[in-house]
Design a protein around this motif. Sequence first.
Motif, PDB file in Angstrom:
ATOM      1  N   LEU A  98      -4.909   6.655   3.062  1.00 13.66           N
ATOM      2  CA  LEU A  98      -5.247   8.068   3.226  1.00 13.66           C
ATOM      3  C   LEU A  98      -4.365   8.953   2.345  1.00 13.66           C
ATOM      4  O   LEU A  98      -4.826   9.969   1.808  1.00 13.66           O
ATOM      5  N   ARG A  99      -3.107   8.563   2.175  1.00 14.96           N
ATOM      6  CA  ARG A  99      -2.223   9.308   1.274  1.00 14.96           C
ATOM      7  C   ARG A  99      -2.739   9.251  -0.160  1.00 14.96           C
ATOM      8  O   ARG A  99      -2.716  10.248  -0.887  1.00 14.96           O
ATOM      9  N   ILE A 100      -3.229   8.058  -0.561  1.00 14.75           N
ATOM     10  CA  ILE A 100      -3.771   7.928  -1.916  1.00 14.75           C
ATOM     11  C   ILE A 100      -4.994   8.825  -2.094  1.00 14.75           C
ATOM     12  O   ILE A 100      -5.121   9.559  -3.086  1.00 14.75           O
ATOM     13  N   LEU A 101      -5.901   8.780  -1.120  1.00 20.49           N
ATOM     14  CA  LEU A 101      -7.095   9.626  -1.200  1.00 20.49           C
ATOM     15  C   LEU A 101      -6.735  11.102  -1.195  1.00 20.49           C
ATOM     16  O   LEU A 101      -7.350  11.913  -1.899  1.00 20.49           O
ATOM     17  N   GLY A 102      -5.718  11.464  -0.413  1.00 18.98           N
ATOM     18  CA  GLY A 102      -5.278  12.857  -0.378  1.00 18.98           C
ATOM     19  C   GLY A 102      -4.706  13.301  -1.710  1.00 18.98           C
ATOM     20  O   GLY A 102      -4.965  14.422  -2.171  1.00 18.98           O
ATOM     21  N   THR A 103      -3.937  12.411  -2.351  1.00 20.71           N
ATOM     22  CA  THR A 103      -3.367  12.753  -3.660  1.00 20.71           C
ATOM     23  C   THR A 103      -4.459  12.947  -4.700  1.00 20.71           C
ATOM     24  O   THR A 103      -4.436  13.902  -5.479  1.00 20.71           O
ATOM     25  N   VAL A 104      -5.447  12.022  -4.713  1.00 20.26           N
ATOM     26  CA  VAL A 104      -6.559  12.147  -5.667  1.00 20.26           C
ATOM     27  C   VAL A 104      -7.370  13.404  -5.389  1.00 20.26           C
ATOM     28  O   VAL A 104      -7.771  14.132  -6.309  1.00 20.26           O
ATOM     29  N   SER A 105      -7.609  13.692  -4.105  1.00 27.57           N
ATOM     30  CA  SER A 105      -8.380  14.882  -3.741  1.00 27.57           C
ATOM     31  C   SER A 105      -7.663  16.155  -4.182  1.00 27.57           C
ATOM     32  O   SER A 105      -8.289  17.085  -4.718  1.00 27.57           O
ATOM     33  N   ASN A 106      -6.355  16.198  -3.986  1.00 33.38           N
ATOM     34  CA  ASN A 106      -5.586  17.374  -4.414  1.00 33.38           C
ATOM     35  C   ASN A 106      -5.630  17.545  -5.921  1.00 33.38           C
ATOM     36  O   ASN A 106      -5.730  18.675  -6.435  1.00 33.38           O
ATOM     37  N   SER A 107      -5.556  16.415  -6.650  1.00 32.67           N
ATOM     38  CA  SER A 107      -5.622  16.489  -8.113  1.00 32.67           C
ATOM     39  C   SER A 107      -6.973  17.026  -8.574  1.00 32.67           C
ATOM     40  O   SER A 107      -7.057  17.882  -9.461  1.00 32.67           O
ATOM     41  N   LEU A 108      -8.053  16.527  -7.965  1.00 31.74           N
ATOM     42  CA  LEU A 108      -9.388  17.006  -8.332  1.00 31.74           C
ATOM     43  C   LEU A 108      -9.580  18.475  -7.967  1.00 31.74           C
ATOM     44  O   LEU A 108     -10.202  19.243  -8.720  1.00 31.74           O
ATOM     45  N   GLN A 109      -9.024  18.883  -6.831  1.00 34.23           N
ATOM     46  CA  GLN A 109      -9.143  20.279  -6.433  1.00 34.23           C
ATOM     47  C   GLN A 109      -8.404  21.188  -7.401  1.00 34.23           C
ATOM     48  O   GLN A 109      -8.858  22.298  -7.715  1.00 34.23           O
ATOM     49  N   GLU A 123      -0.319   1.422   9.407  1.00 32.20           N
ATOM     50  CA  GLU A 123       0.490   1.944   8.311  1.00 32.20           C
ATOM     51  C   GLU A 123      -0.228   1.758   6.967  1.00 32.20           C
ATOM     52  O   GLU A 123      -0.152   2.640   6.095  1.00 32.20           O
ATOM     53  N   GLU A 124      -0.920   0.643   6.802  1.00 29.75           N
ATOM     54  CA  GLU A 124      -1.665   0.420   5.561  1.00 29.75           C
ATOM     55  C   GLU A 124      -2.787   1.446   5.408  1.00 29.75           C
ATOM     56  O   GLU A 124      -2.997   2.009   4.313  1.00 29.75           O
ATOM     57  N   ASN A 125      -3.514   1.726   6.483  1.00 30.74           N
ATOM     58  CA  ASN A 125      -4.574   2.741   6.422  1.00 30.74           C
ATOM     59  C   ASN A 125      -4.011   4.128   6.156  1.00 30.74           C
ATOM     60  O   ASN A 125      -4.627   4.928   5.441  1.00 30.74           O
ATOM     61  N   GLN A 126      -2.856   4.428   6.701  1.00 28.90           N
ATOM     62  CA  GLN A 126      -2.219   5.715   6.428  1.00 28.90           C
ATOM     63  C   GLN A 126      -1.844   5.841   4.952  1.00 28.90           C
ATOM     64  O   GLN A 126      -1.985   6.918   4.353  1.00 28.90           O
ATOM     65  N   SER A 127      -1.388   4.738   4.361  1.00 22.09           N
ATOM     66  CA  SER A 127      -1.061   4.765   2.930  1.00 22.09           C
ATOM     67  C   SER A 127      -2.316   5.004   2.095  1.00 22.09           C
ATOM     68  O   SER A 127      -2.284   5.751   1.102  1.00 22.09           O
ATOM     69  N   SER A 175       0.833  -1.213   0.000  1.00 25.16           N
ATOM     70  CA  SER A 175       0.000   0.000   0.000  1.00 25.16           C
ATOM     71  C   SER A 175       0.861   1.254   0.000  1.00 25.16           C
ATOM     72  O   SER A 175       0.546   2.246  -0.678  1.00 25.16           O
ATOM     73  N   SER A 176       1.958   1.219   0.755  1.00 23.34           N
ATOM     74  CA  SER A 176       2.868   2.364   0.774  1.00 23.34           C
ATOM     75  C   SER A 176       3.493   2.576  -0.603  1.00 23.34           C
ATOM     76  O   SER A 176       3.647   3.714  -1.062  1.00 23.34           O
ATOM     77  N   PHE A 177       3.855   1.479  -1.264  1.00 26.18           N
ATOM     78  CA  PHE A 177       4.419   1.590  -2.613  1.00 26.18           C
ATOM     79  C   PHE A 177       3.397   2.187  -3.577  1.00 26.18           C
ATOM     80  O   PHE A 177       3.727   3.044  -4.407  1.00 26.18           O
ATOM     81  N   GLU A 178       2.133   1.752  -3.484  1.00 27.72           N
ATOM     82  CA  GLU A 178       1.081   2.280  -4.362  1.00 27.72           C
ATOM     83  C   GLU A 178       0.879   3.781  -4.155  1.00 27.72           C
ATOM     84  O   GLU A 178       0.762   4.543  -5.115  1.00 27.72           O
ATOM     85  N   ALA A 179       0.856   4.214  -2.893  1.00 24.48           N
ATOM     86  CA  ALA A 179       0.676   5.636  -2.607  1.00 24.48           C
ATOM     87  C   ALA A 179       1.852   6.451  -3.134  1.00 24.48           C
ATOM     88  O   ALA A 179       1.670   7.539  -3.717  1.00 24.48           O
ATOM     89  N   SER A 180       3.061   5.951  -2.978  1.00 27.04           N
ATOM     90  CA  SER A 180       4.246   6.675  -3.447  1.00 27.04           C
ATOM     91  C   SER A 180       4.276   6.737  -4.970  1.00 27.04           C
ATOM     92  O   SER A 180       4.669   7.763  -5.553  1.00 27.04           O
ATOM     93  N   TYR A 181       3.857   5.646  -5.624  1.00 33.33           N
ATOM     94  CA  TYR A 181       3.853   5.643  -7.086  1.00 33.33           C
ATOM     95  C   TYR A 181       2.827   6.641  -7.634  1.00 33.33           C
ATOM     96  O   TYR A 181       3.079   7.323  -8.632  1.00 33.33           O
ATOM     97  N   LEU A 182       1.666   6.737  -6.988  1.00 30.64           N
ATOM     98  CA  LEU A 182       0.666   7.716  -7.407  1.00 30.64           C
ATOM     99  C   LEU A 182       1.174   9.141  -7.223  1.00 30.64           C
ATOM    100  O   LEU A 182       0.952  10.013  -8.078  1.00 30.64           O
ATOM    101  N   GLN A 183       1.883   9.385  -6.129  1.00 27.46           N
ATOM    102  CA  GLN A 183       2.476  10.704  -5.910  1.00 27.46           C
ATOM    103  C   GLN A 183       3.538  11.009  -6.965  1.00 27.46           C
ATOM    104  O   GLN A 183       3.669  12.150  -7.423  1.00 27.46           O
TER     105      GLN A 183
END
Length: 487
Positions: free
Chosen positions: A191-202, A185-189, A119-127
């Motif tokens: 949340l990072r993904i959701l935050g990245t998507v939210s920032n992109s939409l904003q 840590e998985e839930n935090q990752s 999950s951490s890898f997925e969030a970092s790759y999206l960022q």
Amino acid sequence: MTETMETATSTTPKQPQISEMFSKFALAFKTKTFEFFADETAAADETTDVDAGFSLLDSAEDFIPDQKVIILKPDQPLSQNQDFLPQKELAVKNGETQIKPLNTQLANTLISSVLSTVSSFEASYLQLQTAHVPFNEESIKVADKALVSALQRLSDLKQVYRDLCKNPDFGDDLPIGSCLEAQVEENQSKLRILGTVSNSLQTEIDQKDSEVSVLKKKLSEVQRFNSLSSKKLCSSLNLNSEVLLTVKVFDSVLNDACRTMHKFTKILVDLMRKARWDLDLAANSVHSDVDYVKKGHNRYAFLSYVSLVMFKGFNLEGFGLGSEGEVSCNGLGLDSVKSNSSLKQLLEHVSSNPMELLSRNPTCEFSRFCEKKYQELMHPAMESSIFSNLDQNEVVLNSWRSLSMFYDSFVNMASSVWTLHKLAFSFDPVVDIFQMERGVDFSMVYMEDVTRRCTMPNKTRLKVGFTVVPGFKIGRTVIQSQVYLCA
């Protein structure tokens, strides 16, 4: 005594020697072992074992008193990867094999750590992807470092798994944290993904807001320019009247009005057909006892109905919106003030969208004109028959994308007729309107056959069945009336 002993010796069976008994038992065991592993069914195996057992014990010579026969089955072969699975640990203690249970808590913690790292890898790759558009070098470096860290973490967990397979006691003191920590840590990752998507939409929303602001500014400038242009046009009516008040312009506006009436009539007829009207009977109610040349010519009756309703009151200055005693101005001259007023209304109307005009000012003259003409055209019985039946209404409206198609067509038709009326009252003298009565002889000067059949003079004089579109007279110029002819 001796004879008795000899007799006893002859009647009592001789007991076999111990070595001889074991030799025969080993031979029988070997034979039975080969039979056990033969490729036979279970039932056949049982029968064979029983029969063989009896055959082994059926002679007094081979019988072993007070002994038990034991059949030993070989152990199941170990799977190919069993040595590498940490489910069980095989240990030898006092010559016996013992099975140690799996450390379930350690296995769950290891799996949770792997999922958390993925999950951490997925969030970092999206960022990392997001940091490229727009390009942000600092964010790319941070995301890249996080990706490398996640991959290194996965490699470490893989090594832990290998060591655990070899030695289950190895993982007792591993610093991999607890299962709950991994889940956090998985839930935090996530949340990072959701935050990245939210920032992109904003960011997209902010861009759209900026575009809207720019377009609103341009619209305001265009409206201001149109207002200034309208004032300039109204202030120079004398110059515009030389350009607008010509037969060619009037004929062009009339053709546009006829085109919109044709379009509205087609939609109205299709609505009637969808509502299962008898079109022949409806056409006969508009103009009775007409011998149509072709079956589909009854559409001209509906076009005549729409046209005559829309042009009703055209000869009145207020188009029938004023008092009942309104004076007709056909063929008469107007004073310059009224003529300029009509021309001003014409310019104001053509400079605005009719749909926007209705929504912006629902009490204006054009709005009242549309309301009046709709009531005359779509009387309650007709409207109820087409639109009131809910089930049938769904069927009718599903054939069109929406009811707005019917409404827009009517407003555009009303707008073109309203424009033609204002243009007609801007002429001096005012444009005269006329229509032909039924039964009069056809005249090529004042009439035009709507079917284009009568192009040459005929021996038999054709007569007017009904007027489809009225005619107009501008001074000495005549714009022919469109009629449907009958024999």
